[in-house]
Design a protein around this motif. Structure first.
Motif, mmCIF file in Angstrom:
data_model
loop_
_atom_site.group_PDB
_atom_site.id
_atom_site.type_symbol
_atom_site.label_atom_id
_atom_site.label_comp_id
_atom_site.label_asym_id
_atom_site.label_seq_id
_atom_site.Cartn_x
_atom_site.Cartn_y
_atom_site.Cartn_z
ATOM 1 N N TYR A 10 0.797 -1.220 0.000
ATOM 2 C CA TYR A 10 0.000 0.000 0.000
ATOM 3 C C TYR A 10 0.834 1.277 0.000
ATOM 4 O O TYR A 10 0.442 2.267 -0.628
ATOM 5 N N ASP A 11 1.979 1.285 0.687
ATOM 6 C CA ASP A 11 2.823 2.486 0.696
ATOM 7 C C ASP A 11 3.243 2.864 -0.721
ATOM 8 O O ASP A 11 3.184 4.032 -1.111
ATOM 9 N N VAL A 14 0.226 4.148 -2.699
ATOM 10 C CA VAL A 14 -0.111 5.525 -2.346
ATOM 11 C C VAL A 14 0.812 6.498 -3.065
ATOM 12 O O VAL A 14 0.363 7.516 -3.615
ATOM 13 N N GLU A 15 2.098 6.194 -3.102
ATOM 14 C CA GLU A 15 3.052 7.055 -3.818
ATOM 15 C C GLU A 15 2.644 7.215 -5.280
ATOM 16 O O GLU A 15 2.661 8.334 -5.815
ATOM 17 N N TYR A 17 -0.364 6.696 -6.670
ATOM 18 C CA TYR A 17 -1.640 7.411 -6.799
ATOM 19 C C TYR A 17 -1.481 8.903 -6.503
ATOM 20 O O TYR A 17 -2.146 9.731 -7.134
ATOM 21 N N GLN A 35 -7.820 9.851 -5.349
ATOM 22 C CA GLN A 35 -8.047 9.978 -3.905
ATOM 23 C C GLN A 35 -8.818 8.776 -3.357
ATOM 24 O O GLN A 35 -8.538 8.292 -2.263
ATOM 25 N N ILE A 38 -6.372 6.035 -3.011
ATOM 26 C CA ILE A 38 -5.517 6.320 -1.850
ATOM 27 C C ILE A 38 -6.262 5.937 -0.574
ATOM 28 O O ILE A 38 -5.693 5.320 0.335
ATOM 29 N N CYS A 41 -6.148 2.261 -0.082
ATOM 30 C CA CYS A 41 -4.835 1.845 0.430
ATOM 31 C C CYS A 41 -4.715 2.130 1.922
ATOM 32 O O CYS A 41 -4.286 1.262 2.691
ATOM 33 N N TYR A 42 -5.085 3.319 2.327
ATOM 34 C CA TYR A 42 -5.004 3.658 3.752
ATOM 35 C C TYR A 42 -5.914 2.761 4.592
ATOM 36 O O TYR A 42 -5.545 2.361 5.689
ATOM 37 N N ASP A 50 -6.389 8.776 7.840
ATOM 38 C CA ASP A 50 -5.906 9.118 6.505
ATOM 39 C C ASP A 50 -6.902 8.661 5.431
ATOM 40 O O ASP A 50 -7.139 9.364 4.440
ATOM 41 N N ALA A 54 -8.848 10.956 2.624
ATOM 42 C CA ALA A 54 -8.768 10.681 1.184
ATOM 43 C C ALA A 54 -10.158 10.475 0.581
ATOM 44 O O ALA A 54 -10.468 11.022 -0.484
#
Length: 163
Positions: A10-11, A14-15, A17, A35, A38, A41-42, A50, A54
């Motif tokens: 997920y990290d 996120v980068e 996206y 978003q 994202i 993922c969060y 977070d 998003a």
């Protein structure tokens, strides 16, 4: 980004996206989808605050993005705030087409079941059935759930009467 998401990295997703979001400047619908992803993922990382941020940003950018409402509702459900989840999903109904209403109504029914509000769960099962082709796989599933909900409602009413 999708590949990273599917691999639960997920990290990295996120980068990717976030980069897509920044490249999509001026394209609200594309930014909203970024978003939303994202937020997914969060949520997967259990970073609920977070994720809420998003998903809210996604809704702000595209009020018709039903997936963002669903994601936001799921985050509130997972973080132990079912009433907030219901409020969000009820907002989603007004922007949903028929296909998305099936998902929203089904999710509302599940939430109300978890909250032990069986009559409301039954009401949403009925609303879902009205939108589905009779005897389809989903129609049969919801019909079976209705039978279980009726039993749960009767059991709850019997327990209430016994007090």
């Amino acid at each position: 980004a999708k590949r990273y998401m599917l691999l639960a990295e997920y990290d990295k997703a996120v980068e990717q996206y976030l980069a897509y979001y920044n490249l999509s400047s001026g394209e609200a619908k594309l930014q909203a989808r970024a978003q939303n992803n994202i937020g997914v993922c969060y949520r997967g990382m259990k970073k609920f605050d977070d994720a809420i941020g998003a998903f809210n940003k996604a809704v702000e950018l595209d009020r018709g993005l039903v997936q963002a409402y669903l994601g936001l509702g799921m985050v509130y459900q997972q973080s132990g705030e079912p009433d907030k989840a219901v409020d969000i999903l009820l907002r989603a109904v007004s922007v949903s087409d028929q296909a998305n209403k099936v998902f929203v109504y089904t999710k509302l029914g599940q939430l109300y079941t978890e909250m032990k509000k069986y009559q409301l769960a039954l009401d949403y099962a009925d609303k879902t059935l009205e939108l589905l082709p009779p005897q389809s796989q989903m129609w049969n599933y919801i019909s079976e759930r209705k039978m279980l909900l009726r039993k749960a409602l009767q059991t709850a009413q019997d327990a209430s009467s016994a007090k």
